[in-house]
Design a protein around this motif. Sequence first.
Motif, mmCIF file in Angstrom:
data_model
loop_
_atom_site.group_PDB
_atom_site.id
_atom_site.type_symbol
_atom_site.label_atom_id
_atom_site.label_comp_id
_atom_site.label_asym_id
_atom_site.label_seq_id
_atom_site.Cartn_x
_atom_site.Cartn_y
_atom_site.Cartn_z
ATOM 1 N N LEU A 85 41.906 40.715 27.460
ATOM 2 C CA LEU A 85 40.452 40.773 27.318
ATOM 3 C C LEU A 85 39.833 39.392 27.516
ATOM 4 O O LEU A 85 38.849 39.234 28.253
ATOM 5 N N ALA A 86 40.411 38.385 26.883
ATOM 6 C CA ALA A 86 39.906 37.010 27.022
ATOM 7 C C ALA A 86 40.056 36.524 28.466
ATOM 8 O O ALA A 86 39.157 35.855 28.994
ATOM 9 N N LEU A 87 41.178 36.859 29.103
ATOM 10 C CA LEU A 87 41.366 36.462 30.499
ATOM 11 C C LEU A 87 40.285 37.084 31.373
ATOM 12 O O LEU A 87 39.650 36.386 32.176
ATOM 13 N N ARG A 88 40.083 38.394 31.256
ATOM 14 C CA ARG A 88 39.119 39.092 32.110
ATOM 15 C C ARG A 88 37.696 38.582 31.940
ATOM 16 O O ARG A 88 36.966 38.460 32.911
ATOM 17 N N HIS A 89 37.297 38.336 30.714
ATOM 18 C CA HIS A 89 35.888 38.057 30.446
ATOM 19 C C HIS A 89 35.533 36.579 30.343
ATOM 20 O O HIS A 89 34.366 36.229 30.469
ATOM 21 N N GLN A 90 36.511 35.736 30.130
ATOM 22 C CA GLN A 90 36.201 34.322 29.954
ATOM 23 C C GLN A 90 36.998 33.425 30.902
ATOM 24 O O GLN A 90 36.426 32.667 31.674
ATOM 25 N N HIS A 91 38.301 33.500 30.833
ATOM 26 C CA HIS A 91 39.142 32.506 31.494
ATOM 27 C C HIS A 91 39.282 32.711 33.003
ATOM 28 O O HIS A 91 39.198 31.740 33.770
ATOM 29 N N LEU A 92 39.506 33.929 33.455
ATOM 30 C CA LEU A 92 39.645 34.154 34.895
ATOM 31 C C LEU A 92 38.338 33.902 35.648
ATOM 32 O O LEU A 92 38.371 33.321 36.740
ATOM 33 N N PRO A 93 37.181 34.304 35.101
ATOM 34 C CA PRO A 93 35.936 33.945 35.806
ATOM 35 C C PRO A 93 35.769 32.435 35.963
ATOM 36 O O PRO A 93 35.351 31.956 37.025
ATOM 37 N N LEU A 94 36.116 31.667 34.938
ATOM 38 C CA LEU A 94 36.013 30.212 35.033
ATOM 39 C C LEU A 94 36.971 29.672 36.090
ATOM 40 O O LEU A 94 36.602 28.831 36.912
ATOM 41 N N LEU A 95 38.211 30.180 36.091
ATOM 42 C CA LEU A 95 39.184 29.746 37.108
ATOM 43 C C LEU A 95 38.730 30.158 38.501
ATOM 44 O O LEU A 95 38.929 29.420 39.472
ATOM 45 N N GLY A 96 38.121 31.325 38.610
ATOM 46 C CA GLY A 96 37.603 31.785 39.896
ATOM 47 C C GLY A 96 36.471 30.899 40.394
ATOM 48 O O GLY A 96 36.419 30.541 41.574
ATOM 49 N N GLU A 97 35.551 30.539 39.501
ATOM 50 C CA GLU A 97 34.445 29.657 39.878
ATOM 51 C C GLU A 97 34.955 28.301 40.341
ATOM 52 O O GLU A 97 34.352 27.668 41.202
ATOM 53 N N ALA A 98 36.065 27.856 39.764
ATOM 54 C CA ALA A 98 36.658 26.577 40.155
ATOM 55 C C ALA A 98 37.457 26.691 41.451
ATOM 56 O O ALA A 98 37.918 25.686 41.977
ATOM 57 N N GLY A 99 37.643 27.901 41.952
ATOM 58 C CA GLY A 99 38.405 28.094 43.184
ATOM 59 C C GLY A 99 39.903 28.113 42.989
ATOM 60 O O GLY A 99 40.661 27.999 43.938
#
Length: 116
Positions: free
Chosen positions: A71-85
């Motif tokens: 849940l934390a990965l989907r909603h917080q951590h992966l979006p941040l990593l995605g934005e960073a490329g």
Amino acid sequence: MNNGTANWRETDPDPQLDLDTILRAVNHSYRRHTLMYLNVENEPQPVADVATAVGEELEQHSDSDRQQIALALRHQHLPLLGEAGLVEWTSRDLIESTGITSDAVRLIQNVPKYFE
């Protein structure tokens, strides 16, 4: 725009991460372990598998732990990593590393040497 300067994605189609972007992206253990796991895998991985791998690294083995990590990965951590490329979503539940993930992983692996 950031502080009056162009965002690196607006100016460079193949960006090199700046230090602030990398440090922000690796500032949480879930994101560090996610990057290290995806860097080893050669194909897109289900978020559930990434959550299991992160949980194992952090010794959080229960089903409840894995669900909370996912849940934390989907909603917080992966979006941040995605934005960073650093990661890309290949579908709703599959993520993979990018060409610059290994740069962040090298930083993760080398920074502790300076604090020993």
